[in-house]
Design a protein around this motif. Structure first.
Motif, short mmCIF file in Angstrom:
data_model
loop_
_atom_site.label_atom_id
_atom_site.label_comp_id
_atom_site.label_asym_id
_atom_site.label_seq_id
_atom_site.Cartn_x
_atom_site.Cartn_y
_atom_site.Cartn_z
N ASP A 94 0.83 -1.20 0.00
CA ASP A 94 0.00 0.00 0.00
C ASP A 94 0.86 1.26 0.00
N THR A 95 1.93 1.26 0.82
CA THR A 95 2.81 2.42 0.86
C THR A 95 3.56 2.59 -0.45
N MET A 96 3.90 1.46 -1.09
CA MET A 96 4.56 1.57 -2.39
C MET A 96 3.63 2.20 -3.42
N ALA A 97 2.34 1.90 -3.35
CA ALA A 97 1.40 2.53 -4.29
C ALA A 97 1.35 4.03 -4.05
N ILE A 98 1.33 4.45 -2.77
CA ILE A 98 1.27 5.88 -2.47
C ILE A 98 2.54 6.59 -2.94
N ASN A 99 3.71 5.93 -2.72
CA ASN A 99 4.96 6.54 -3.17
C ASN A 99 5.05 6.58 -4.68
#
Lengths: 89, 141
Positions: free
Chosen positions: A38-43
């Motif tokens: 999920d954090t990779m998608a946001i980044n």
């Protein structure tokens, strides 16, 4: 001046993606890996927007919006699968 | 005037990149998942929101094309970050938390939703003793 700020932003977000990748590989629980994805998608959204500023084109808005929506839906689907063993009941 | 605008946009980009980095560093550094949730869901969302506002100001003030697409993405991220954190925490609690020891009482007849959903399939057909309220079975959709 914006070019220097963009280079700094690219460096920060790239390093953040490396951190997320490390957490994705290291785990240790499944929820950690879901959080890392999920954090990779946001980044990735941040990276796409920075690239759009650098190219001075507004073509990348839709890309980042789609990445945001698919990131959210996939995270909720992963967690639903962990919780219930099924996504659409 | 254009120089001041460039300074503002550059500052927003730098702040955004820094907060995205801090959030992901928290994801690596913090000890367990319940604390790790704080970094990505708060700091990273703020950082990406700052970068998106910088993009909107750049295209509005320096390229003369005003759009609110970035505000749409920012609003979407701010709305979905708490939901994401909630479902990830529920998925984690299902495996790693004991509802009797680790969690406080809810104070009502209903327990914690995550754990009630598990026992419900077993309890529907069990006879009730009369002292505790009978739980209604979930209607089939």
């Amino acid at each position: 001046m914006i070019e220097y700020a963009l280079n700094f932003g690219f460096g920060c977000v790239g390093l953040a993606l490396l951190f997320n990748l490390w957490r994705l590989v290291a785990g240790p629980t499944v929820a950690d890996r879901v959080l890392a994805v999920d954090t990779m998608a946001i980044n990735a959204i941040a990276l796409i927007v920075l690239y759009g500023i650098g190219r001075a084109t507004s073509m990348y808005f839709e890309v980042s919006l789609l990445v945001a929506m698919f990131g959210f839906v996939s995270t909720v689907a992963y967690c639903k699968f962990i919780l219930r063993g099924d996504i659409i009941e | 005037m254009s120089f001041i605008l460039e300074i503002i946009i550059s500052a927003l980009i730098v702040i955004g990149g820094f907060f995205a980095l801090v959030g992901s560093f928290g994801l690596v550094k913090l000890p367990d998942l319940m604390t790790r949730l704080h970094g990505p869901t708060k700091a990273t969302t703020l950082g990406v929101g700052s970068i998106l506002v910088a993009s909107m100001l750049y295209f509005w003030l320096l390229q003369d094309s005003f759009t609110i697409h970035e505000l749409l993405i920012t609003l979407f991220l701010l709305l979905t970050a708490p939901i994401t954190a909630n479902v990830i925490a529920k998925a984690y609690m299902l495996d790693h938390a004991d509802p009797d020891k680790d969690l406080p009482k809810t104070g009502g007849v209903e327990g914690w939703a995550t754990f009630d959903a598990i026992g419900q399939e077993d309890d529907v057909d069990a006879p009730t003793t009369g002292t505790e309220p009978a739980r209604k079975p979930v209607p089939e959709l």
